[in-house]
Scaffold this active site. Structure first.
Site, PDB file in Angstrom:
ATOM      1  N   ARG A 168       0.840  -1.202   0.000  1.00  7.78           N
ATOM      2  CA  ARG A 168       0.000   0.000   0.000  1.00  7.78           C
ATOM      3  C   ARG A 168       0.875   1.252   0.000  1.00  7.78           C
ATOM      4  O   ARG A 168       0.641   2.187  -0.742  1.00  7.78           O
ATOM      5  CB  ARG A 168      -0.944  -0.017   1.201  1.00  7.78           C
ATOM      6  CG  ARG A 168      -2.198  -0.866   1.028  1.00  7.78           C
ATOM      7  CD  ARG A 168      -1.897  -2.334   0.712  1.00  7.78           C
ATOM      8  NE  ARG A 168      -3.069  -3.175   0.640  1.00  7.78           N
ATOM      9  CZ  ARG A 168      -3.456  -4.009   1.619  1.00  7.78           C
ATOM     10  NH1 ARG A 168      -2.741  -4.126   2.739  1.00  7.78           N
ATOM     11  NH2 ARG A 168      -4.534  -4.749   1.458  1.00  7.78           N
ATOM     12  N   ASP A 197       0.255  -7.271  -2.960  1.00  9.06           N
ATOM     13  CA  ASP A 197      -1.158  -7.032  -2.677  1.00  9.06           C
ATOM     14  C   ASP A 197      -1.784  -6.344  -3.893  1.00  9.06           C
ATOM     15  O   ASP A 197      -1.103  -6.128  -4.896  1.00  9.06           O
ATOM     16  CB  ASP A 197      -1.338  -6.202  -1.389  1.00  9.06           C
ATOM     17  CG  ASP A 197      -2.595  -6.626  -0.633  1.00  9.06           C
ATOM     18  OD1 ASP A 197      -3.686  -6.537  -1.218  1.00  9.06           O
ATOM     19  OD2 ASP A 197      -2.484  -7.039   0.531  1.00  9.06           O
ATOM     20  N   HIS A 270      -6.290 -10.756  -3.032  1.00  7.77           N
ATOM     21  CA  HIS A 270      -5.340  -9.636  -2.974  1.00  7.77           C
ATOM     22  C   HIS A 270      -4.300  -9.759  -4.083  1.00  7.77           C
ATOM     23  O   HIS A 270      -3.102  -9.608  -3.855  1.00  7.77           O
ATOM     24  CB  HIS A 270      -4.671  -9.586  -1.592  1.00  7.77           C
ATOM     25  CG  HIS A 270      -5.590  -9.078  -0.513  1.00  7.77           C
ATOM     26  ND1 HIS A 270      -6.076  -7.793  -0.486  1.00  7.77           N
ATOM     27  CD2 HIS A 270      -6.130  -9.700   0.567  1.00  7.77           C
ATOM     28  CE1 HIS A 270      -6.866  -7.631   0.572  1.00  7.77           C
ATOM     29  NE2 HIS A 270      -6.934  -8.775   1.220  1.00  7.77           N
ATOM     30  N   GLU A 334      -9.305 -12.934   2.842  1.00 11.11           N
ATOM     31  CA  GLU A 334     -10.184 -12.039   2.093  1.00 11.11           C
ATOM     32  C   GLU A 334     -10.218 -12.358   0.604  1.00 11.11           C
ATOM     33  O   GLU A 334      -9.900 -11.509  -0.230  1.00 11.11           O
ATOM     34  CB  GLU A 334      -9.742 -10.580   2.320  1.00 11.11           C
ATOM     35  CG  GLU A 334      -9.841 -10.193   3.781  1.00 11.11           C
ATOM     36  CD  GLU A 334      -9.418  -8.756   4.063  1.00 11.11           C
ATOM     37  OE1 GLU A 334     -10.065  -8.103   4.877  1.00 11.11           O
ATOM     38  OE2 GLU A 334      -8.408  -8.284   3.475  1.00 11.11           O
ATOM     39  N   TYR A 425      -3.277  -4.744  15.628  1.00  8.78           N
ATOM     40  CA  TYR A 425      -3.223  -4.029  14.353  1.00  8.78           C
ATOM     41  C   TYR A 425      -2.819  -2.589  14.649  1.00  8.78           C
ATOM     42  O   TYR A 425      -3.620  -1.789  15.125  1.00  8.78           O
ATOM     43  CB  TYR A 425      -4.570  -4.106  13.619  1.00  8.78           C
ATOM     44  CG  TYR A 425      -4.684  -5.311  12.712  1.00  8.78           C
ATOM     45  CD1 TYR A 425      -4.104  -6.523  13.068  1.00  8.78           C
ATOM     46  CD2 TYR A 425      -5.348  -5.243  11.491  1.00  8.78           C
ATOM     47  CE1 TYR A 425      -4.189  -7.633  12.238  1.00  8.78           C
ATOM     48  CE2 TYR A 425      -5.440  -6.352  10.651  1.00  8.78           C
ATOM     49  CZ  TYR A 425      -4.857  -7.540  11.028  1.00  8.78           C
ATOM     50  OH  TYR A 425      -4.940  -8.632  10.205  1.00  8.78           O
ATOM     51  N   PHE A 426      -1.576  -2.284  14.359  1.00  8.44           N
ATOM     52  CA  PHE A 426      -1.056  -0.971  14.739  1.00  8.44           C
ATOM     53  C   PHE A 426      -1.352   0.098  13.686  1.00  8.44           C
ATOM     54  O   PHE A 426      -0.819   1.207  13.751  1.00  8.44           O
ATOM     55  CB  PHE A 426       0.440  -1.063  15.052  1.00  8.44           C
ATOM     56  CG  PHE A 426       0.754  -2.021  16.183  1.00  8.44           C
ATOM     57  CD1 PHE A 426      -0.206  -2.332  17.143  1.00  8.44           C
ATOM     58  CD2 PHE A 426       1.989  -2.625  16.290  1.00  8.44           C
ATOM     59  CE1 PHE A 426       0.059  -3.222  18.180  1.00  8.44           C
ATOM     60  CE2 PHE A 426       2.280  -3.510  17.322  1.00  8.44           C
ATOM     61  CZ  PHE A 426       1.307  -3.813  18.267  1.00  8.44           C
ATOM     62  N   TRP A 475      -0.106  -2.474   8.678  1.00  8.93           N
ATOM     63  CA  TRP A 475      -0.679  -2.280   7.334  1.00  8.93           C
ATOM     64  C   TRP A 475      -0.472  -0.819   6.953  1.00  8.93           C
ATOM     65  O   TRP A 475      -0.692   0.077   7.774  1.00  8.93           O
ATOM     66  CB  TRP A 475      -2.162  -2.651   7.338  1.00  8.93           C
ATOM     67  CG  TRP A 475      -2.379  -4.057   7.752  1.00  8.93           C
ATOM     68  CD1 TRP A 475      -2.870  -4.501   8.944  1.00  8.93           C
ATOM     69  CD2 TRP A 475      -2.078  -5.239   6.992  1.00  8.93           C
ATOM     70  NE1 TRP A 475      -2.895  -5.880   8.972  1.00  8.93           N
ATOM     71  CE2 TRP A 475      -2.409  -6.354   7.791  1.00  8.93           C
ATOM     72  CE3 TRP A 475      -1.555  -5.460   5.714  1.00  8.93           C
ATOM     73  CZ2 TRP A 475      -2.243  -7.667   7.359  1.00  8.93           C
ATOM     74  CZ3 TRP A 475      -1.386  -6.770   5.283  1.00  8.93           C
ATOM     75  CH2 TRP A 475      -1.727  -7.856   6.085  1.00  8.93           C
ATOM     76  N   GLU A 477      -1.777   1.308   4.500  1.00  8.52           N
ATOM     77  CA  GLU A 477      -2.693   2.171   3.732  1.00  8.52           C
ATOM     78  C   GLU A 477      -2.548   3.643   4.121  1.00  8.52           C
ATOM     79  O   GLU A 477      -2.537   4.531   3.273  1.00  8.52           O
ATOM     80  CB  GLU A 477      -4.151   1.758   3.975  1.00  8.52           C
ATOM     81  CG  GLU A 477      -4.593   0.507   3.242  1.00  8.52           C
ATOM     82  CD  GLU A 477      -4.387  -0.762   4.054  1.00  8.52           C
ATOM     83  OE1 GLU A 477      -3.532  -0.770   4.972  1.00  8.52           O
ATOM     84  OE2 GLU A 477      -5.084  -1.758   3.759  1.00  8.52           O
TER      85      GLU A 477
HETATM   86  C1  ACM Z   1      -5.804  -9.066   6.954  1.00  7.30           C
HETATM   87  O1  ACM Z   1      -5.835  -8.110   7.726  1.00  7.30           O
HETATM   88  N1  ACM Z   1      -6.543  -9.076   5.853  1.00  7.30           N
HETATM   89  C2  ACM Z   1      -5.001 -10.226   7.224  1.00  7.30           C
END
Ligand code: ACM
Ligand code: ZN
Length: 762
Positions: A168, A197, A270, A334, A425-426, A475, A477
């Protein structure tokens, strides 16, 4: 050898007798907290002639790492000697797995004459070096001292990881190395590198040049949060990739720091960037375009097409040649099934193999890849969706949608890494302040990360050993710069590191914070843009029967005071001092500031409190809320509206159930409006109601419907406001739950959450 061992024993005995159990000074600023720490008298001081001595070949390369770190502080390299004899003024490294029996464990004895580091293995040496780095003090003139001590230390979990998404947003090699160094500093041992991704393919694959020329780039990037509509874009081409040489260099850099790099090549979902480069790998044949915004996309690898598997195997061949890790992450999360449902090739495959549905097809996909990787001596690791349709025989499950996937996998005797998005999830907000930069989702404050307990899953104790460890996710984004990435990851990663390493029984958040405050100096020196919002003001708001709201303000900052205003003016040194609670009688913004050492510190706290006729009203609910969102019913009338940080402890949530709320105003009142909000956020299984009715009553028996609404189109907060001109004592709100989450949506088949907050009556 013998002499060193004796020295070690002698020192340990000396410490024992001089400073027997229980007489220790303050804990040192080590994170993660060591298993056992004892202080001793005096200091070891590095001098020009300090030598680094290695007693064996295993500890030598690790000892070179110490010199690397020492040089970065003192500007000097220290003489290294391979020897088993004793020297004064030396740092002695030795592997001894009979003394240090735990893998990656070490013992550190620091006296005025010598530092001795005994370790089970090279990893233990490196972990001990990280402790030394955290202990040494710069004593001016670039010289270093370490307070004498004795430490015995080893990890609680074998797997201690951090992810990093570079699809991302991509980060330079120098940042990847800095990140690896920081993982090592906190004794993490796994770097999970999310390389592919929808928004970009980031690893060079020589056999497929279009992965470099097409998949590595997107035409533009979304601006702002993906929930904002319409989407806006920056119009700028974005991309790049890591060459194989760069990746190999990173693998080696990590290995020198006891870190395994696990690459992730996402499949079957993805995959949009790869499809853009090679459209024949998708079910429709394209054309496809590398994604320019964040989300889950319906175009995935075709599972009926053998060329998909040939492509992925060729890719994995090159990936395995770069990354020697025993495990390869194959994603698996996903993956929408809609293309497979309509693809003749996928359907033919299902028929030939007698697969009952597309979940079975996904399982076939993953198992086929697993067989390939197993044949090359590697194992797979995948997100918890790989459970659907049956787990591949040797797979490790990375449980991200809470712990359920991990629990299910452990029950099937599979290894598990816990990375629940609720805690690890930071990319989620770490503060409720409106001034926070845009982040992905809910609210995960430092204390919550620290409070995670991997063994408290409800798993039978005979199965908990399948939980091999934990991992934090980064992540990217909303990580639009390396500085923003650091802000989101630090200091939450330090809390994760302590959960991963230190014994559960010694865990203490106050102790952690105390050590963290000292670590902040270290992070600053290492040029890490860590967040320091964890001490900022938190509040709770409780309505009272007389129609006011009592607000409590808290901060974990030692020695601070809080000053505040309620008249809209900015708070300063002379504003009212906060003592116990603030009673709010009329609608206002509460502004507050933290003051320490007679100076305002950190950001200004702002919170609106709305005083209305239902504040403190009696609330009768027909149903219990879902555990995470089962708050005190009074939260519905506490003067505070829930925000889009959905777990801000304002929203009540009801899973799969209709909601009936009766608000008892206590006496008959004139009513002109009844308002409330519903949160619609399908990614968190939150669905606005199908319809809402508002009824009123004078006596609580006979109700009259005054309002009905069926349409809640906004992704995010839907505001409902009913205008009336009535007299009532009782207001009944009936909201119908979406029920079962529809096919094709996140959490399909599960229960929809109906989220409601602040019922405002005027
Ligand atoms: C994820 O957060 N899709 C693993
Ligand atoms: Zn297909």
């Amino acid at each position: 050898m013998k002499l060193m061992l004796l020295t070690g024993l002698f020192l340990a005995t000396l410490f024992q007798s001089l400073f027997g159990q229980g007489k220790f000074n303050d804990i040192p600023a080590i994170i993660p907290m060591p298993v056992e720490y004892k202080t001793a008298a005096g200091l070891f001081a590095f001098s020009e002639t300090t030598k680094i001595i290695t007693a064996d070949t295993v500890s030598k390369p690790a000892a070179e790492l110490l010199n690397f770190y020492l040089k970065s502080v003192t500007g000097k390299n220290y003489e290294m000697l391979a020897s088993t004899s004793a020297y004064a003024n030396s740092i002695v490294f030795k592997i001894d797995s009979s003394v240090v029996v735990q893998p990656e464990g070490y013992q550190l004895n620091v006296s005025t004459q010598q530092i001795e580091l005994l370790a089970h293995d090279a990893g233990g040496i490196i972990n001990g070096i990280q402790t030394l780095r955290q202990l040494w003090q710069e004593a001016g003139n670039k010289s270093l001292t370490i307070a004498a001590c004795a430490i015995k230390d080893y990890p609680r979990f074998a797997y201690r990881g951090m992810g990093l998404d570079v699809s991302r947003h991509m980060f330079p090699v120098s940042f990847i190395k800095k990140y690896i160094d920081l993982l090592a500093l906190y004794k993490l041992n796994t770097f999970h590198w999310h390389l592919t991704d929808d928004q970009g393919w980031r690893i060079e694959i020589k056999k497929y040049p279009r992965l470099q020329t097409v998949a590595a780039f997107r035409s533009e990037t979304i601006i702002g949060h993906k929930k904002q509509s319409p989407h806006r874009f920056d119009g700028k081409r974005y991309g790049g990739y890591y060459t194989q040489q760069e990746a190999k260099d990173i693998v080696q850099y990590a290995a020198q720091r006891n870190i395994t790099v696990i690459p992730e090549i996402e499949m079957p979902g993805h995959a949009l960037a790869a499809l853009a480069a090679y459209p024949n790998l998708g079910c429709t044949g394209g054309p496809y375009k590398t994604a320019t915004f964040w989300g889950v996309f319906e175009d995935v690898y075709c599972a009926g097409n053998d060329s998909t598997f040939i492509f992925l195997q060729n890719v994995l061949d090159e990936v395995m040649a770069i990354f020697p890790s025993p495990k390869i992450h194959i994603g698996g999360d996903e993956c929408p099934k809609i293309r497979w449902e309509h693809c003749p090739k996928c359907q033919r495959r299902m028929k030939e193999l007698n697969l009952k549905d597309e979940h079975d097809l996904q399982s076939y996909f993953v198992q086929r890849i697993e067989r390939y990787l197993n044949s090359k001596g590697r194992n797979i690791i995948g997100w918890d969706e790989i459970l659907e349709g049956g787990l591949a025989p040797n797979a490790t499950v990375m449980s991200w949608r809470g712990e359920a996937g991990g629990i299910a996998a452990a029950k099937q005797q599979h290894d598990v890494i816990m990375t629940p998005e609720s805690h690890f999830y930071f990319d989620y907000y770490q503060s409720l302040y409106a001034a926070e930069p845009i982040a992905a989702g809910g609210y995960t404050r430092l204390e919550k990360v620290y409070g995670y307990e991997p063994a408290a899953t409800g798993l039978d104790s005979s199965l908990t050993h399948f939980i091999k460890g934990i991992e934090g996710q980064a992540w990217s984004e909303y990580f639009t710069s390396t500085s923003q990435a650091e802000y989101m990851i630090f200091p939450r990663m330090l809390a994760l590191a302590e959960v991963a390493w230190s014994p559960a029984k010694g865990k203490n958040y106050d102790s952690f914070l105390k050590r963290l405050r000292q670590q902040q100096t270290m992070l600053k020196k290492l040029d890490v843009h860590a967040a320091d919002v964890f001490d900022e003001i938190n509040y709770s708001s409780v309505p009272t029967a007389d129609g006011t709201v009592e607000v409590d303000l808290q901060s974990s900052l030692p020695g601070m005071e809080i000053r505040y205003t309620t008249d809209g003016s900015p708070p300063g040194m002379n504003s009212r001092l906060y003592k116990n609670t603030v009673a709010i009688h009329k609608t206002c913004v509460l502004n507050a500031i933290l003051i320490k050492d007679k100076k305002p510190v950190k950001r200004v706290f702002h919170q609106t409190f709305t005083i209305h006729k239902a504040i403190g009203a009696g609330i009768i609910l027909n149903n219990e809320g879902e555990a995470r969102f089962n708050l005190l019913p009074a939260t519905l009338v506490n003067g505070v509206e829930g925000t889009d940080r959905y777990n801000d402890m304002q929203w009540m949530g009801f899973a799969g159930k209709d909601v009936e709320v009766i608000v008892d105003l206590g006496s008959i009142k004139n009513i002109s409006t009844v308002s409330m909000n519903f949160l619609n956020y399908h990614w968190q299984k939150m669905w606005a109601p199908q319809w809402v009715s508002i009824l009123i009553s004078l006596d609580g028996k006979q109700y009259k419907n005054i309002y009905t609404k069926q349409n809640f189109p906004i992704s995010g907060i839907n505001k409902l406001k009913a205008i009336t001109s009535s007299k009532a004592r009782y207001i009944k709100i009936v909201a119908t739950n979406k029920g079962v989450i529809p096919v094709g949506e996140y959490g399909a088949g599960g229960k929809a959450l109906l989220m409601i907050d602040e019922i405002t009556v005027d």
